[in-house]
Design a protein around this motif. Sequence first.
Motif, PDB file in Angstrom:
ATOM      1  N   THR A  78       0.839  -1.189   0.000  1.00 33.75           N
ATOM      2  CA  THR A  78       0.000   0.000   0.000  1.00 33.75           C
ATOM      3  C   THR A  78       0.874   1.239   0.000  1.00 33.75           C
ATOM      4  OG1 THR A  78      -1.750  -1.162   1.183  1.00 33.75           O
ATOM      5  CG2 THR A  78      -1.806   1.238   1.246  1.00 33.75           C
ATOM      6  N   VAL A  79       0.465   2.228  -0.772  1.00 37.51           N
ATOM      7  CA  VAL A  79       1.144   3.515  -0.806  1.00 37.51           C
ATOM      8  C   VAL A  79       0.195   4.545  -0.201  1.00 37.51           C
ATOM      9  CG1 VAL A  79       2.181   5.277  -2.271  1.00 37.51           C
ATOM     10  CG2 VAL A  79       2.465   2.855  -2.830  1.00 37.51           C
ATOM     11  N   TYR A  80       0.744   5.401   0.633  1.00 34.56           N
ATOM     12  CA  TYR A  80      -0.061   6.381   1.338  1.00 34.56           C
ATOM     13  C   TYR A  80       0.276   7.799   0.892  1.00 34.56           C
ATOM     14  CZ  TYR A  80      -0.723   2.416   4.440  1.00 34.56           C
ATOM     15  OH  TYR A  80      -1.012   1.181   4.950  1.00 34.56           O
ATOM     16  N   LEU A  81      -0.697   8.681   1.032  1.00 39.79           N
ATOM     17  CA  LEU A  81      -0.466  10.109   0.860  1.00 39.79           C
ATOM     18  C   LEU A  81      -1.027  10.785   2.105  1.00 39.79           C
ATOM     19  CD1 LEU A  81       0.649  12.255  -1.098  1.00 39.79           C
ATOM     20  CD2 LEU A  81      -1.722  12.645  -1.820  1.00 39.79           C
ATOM     21  N   GLU A  82      -0.120  11.202   2.982  1.00 40.61           N
ATOM     22  CA  GLU A  82      -0.498  11.904   4.197  1.00 40.61           C
ATOM     23  C   GLU A  82      -0.638  13.382   3.845  1.00 40.61           C
ATOM     24  OE1 GLU A  82      -0.707  10.255   7.293  1.00 40.61           O
ATOM     25  OE2 GLU A  82      -1.559  12.085   8.148  1.00 40.61           O
ATOM     26  N   MET A  83      -1.808  13.949   4.132  1.00 40.73           N
ATOM     27  CA  MET A  83      -2.073  15.332   3.756  1.00 40.73           C
ATOM     28  C   MET A  83      -2.392  16.136   5.011  1.00 40.73           C
ATOM     29  SD  MET A  83      -4.349  14.699   0.312  1.00 40.73           S
ATOM     30  CE  MET A  83      -5.782  14.167   1.230  1.00 40.73           C
ATOM     31  N   ASN A  84      -1.610  17.167   5.253  1.00 38.13           N
ATOM     32  CA  ASN A  84      -1.795  18.002   6.437  1.00 38.13           C
ATOM     33  C   ASN A  84      -2.083  19.442   6.036  1.00 38.13           C
ATOM     34  OD1 ASN A  84      -1.140  15.885   8.364  1.00 38.13           O
ATOM     35  ND2 ASN A  84       0.978  16.103   7.687  1.00 38.13           N
ATOM     36  N   ASN A  85      -2.644  20.200   6.975  1.00 38.36           N
ATOM     37  CA  ASN A  85      -2.942  21.614   6.748  1.00 38.36           C
ATOM     38  C   ASN A  85      -3.699  21.816   5.446  1.00 38.36           C
ATOM     39  OD1 ASN A  85      -2.971  24.335   7.324  1.00 38.36           O
ATOM     40  ND2 ASN A  85      -0.937  24.705   6.455  1.00 38.36           N
ATOM     41  N   LEU A  86      -4.750  21.055   5.276  1.00 42.12           N
ATOM     42  CA  LEU A  86      -5.523  21.098   4.040  1.00 42.12           C
ATOM     43  C   LEU A  86      -6.244  22.423   3.881  1.00 42.12           C
ATOM     44  CD1 LEU A  86      -6.840  17.459   4.222  1.00 42.12           C
ATOM     45  CD2 LEU A  86      -5.510  18.386   2.326  1.00 42.12           C
ATOM     46  N   ASN A  87      -6.399  22.835   2.645  1.00 46.06           N
ATOM     47  CA  ASN A  87      -7.164  24.040   2.343  1.00 46.06           C
ATOM     48  C   ASN A  87      -8.127  23.760   1.199  1.00 46.06           C
ATOM     49  OD1 ASN A  87      -5.787  24.720  -0.270  1.00 46.06           O
ATOM     50  ND2 ASN A  87      -4.012  24.907   1.080  1.00 46.06           N
ATOM     51  N   ALA A  88      -8.959  24.735   0.904  1.00 50.75           N
ATOM     52  CA  ALA A  88     -10.015  24.533  -0.089  1.00 50.75           C
ATOM     53  C   ALA A  88      -9.450  24.173  -1.464  1.00 50.75           C
ATOM     54  CB  ALA A  88     -10.886  25.784  -0.176  1.00 50.75           C
ATOM     55  N   ASP A  89      -8.268  24.647  -1.765  1.00 47.46           N
ATOM     56  CA  ASP A  89      -7.653  24.337  -3.057  1.00 47.46           C
ATOM     57  C   ASP A  89      -7.254  22.881  -3.198  1.00 47.46           C
ATOM     58  OD1 ASP A  89      -5.890  27.531  -3.270  1.00 47.46           O
ATOM     59  OD2 ASP A  89      -7.920  26.936  -3.898  1.00 47.46           O
ATOM     60  N   ASP A  90      -7.265  22.151  -2.091  1.00 43.95           N
ATOM     61  CA  ASP A  90      -6.939  20.731  -2.137  1.00 43.95           C
ATOM     62  C   ASP A  90      -8.168  19.872  -2.455  1.00 43.95           C
ATOM     63  OD1 ASP A  90      -4.845  21.379   0.686  1.00 43.95           O
ATOM     64  OD2 ASP A  90      -4.179  21.066  -1.391  1.00 43.95           O
ATOM     65  N   THR A  91      -9.330  20.484  -2.538  1.00 42.28           N
ATOM     66  CA  THR A  91     -10.549  19.743  -2.867  1.00 42.28           C
ATOM     67  C   THR A  91     -10.446  19.180  -4.282  1.00 42.28           C
ATOM     68  OG1 THR A  91     -11.956  21.028  -1.374  1.00 42.28           O
ATOM     69  CG2 THR A  91     -13.029  19.943  -3.251  1.00 42.28           C
TER      70      THR A  91
END
Length: 126
Positions: A78-91
């Motif tokens: 499995t490969v993961y993508l940890e995403m922090n400090n998300l903002n609306a542009d990441d939608t």
Amino acid sequence: EAQLVESGGALVQAGGSLRLSCATSGFTNGEYAIGWFRQAPGKEREGVSCLSMTDGSTYYTDSVKGRFTISTDNANKTVYLEMNNLNADDTAIYYCAAAEGPYYYCSVSDRWYDVWGKGTLVTVSS
């Protein structure tokens, strides 16, 4: 047949975090490259990050550097993508893609990849 299945997408508030998963199966060897891409409504698909399973090299597009981390659990394939400090542009809908290698580098050009998952939706509320 090589397959990819994404999961982990959700609705999250701005400033929050999510971890996306890309479960891999059917690859003939462990030496391939994985890319994470996203497509926001009305926009073209863009490459976000990639990882070479051969040598561990990674790449992040500027807009996610310092916020996103790509990693792998070889035992669980499995490969993961940890995403922090998300903002609306990441939608966006997030896709993982694979290119069978070996590759001692990786790319976020979508033309480089020939196996794609169906995507998982990430929505960031502001």
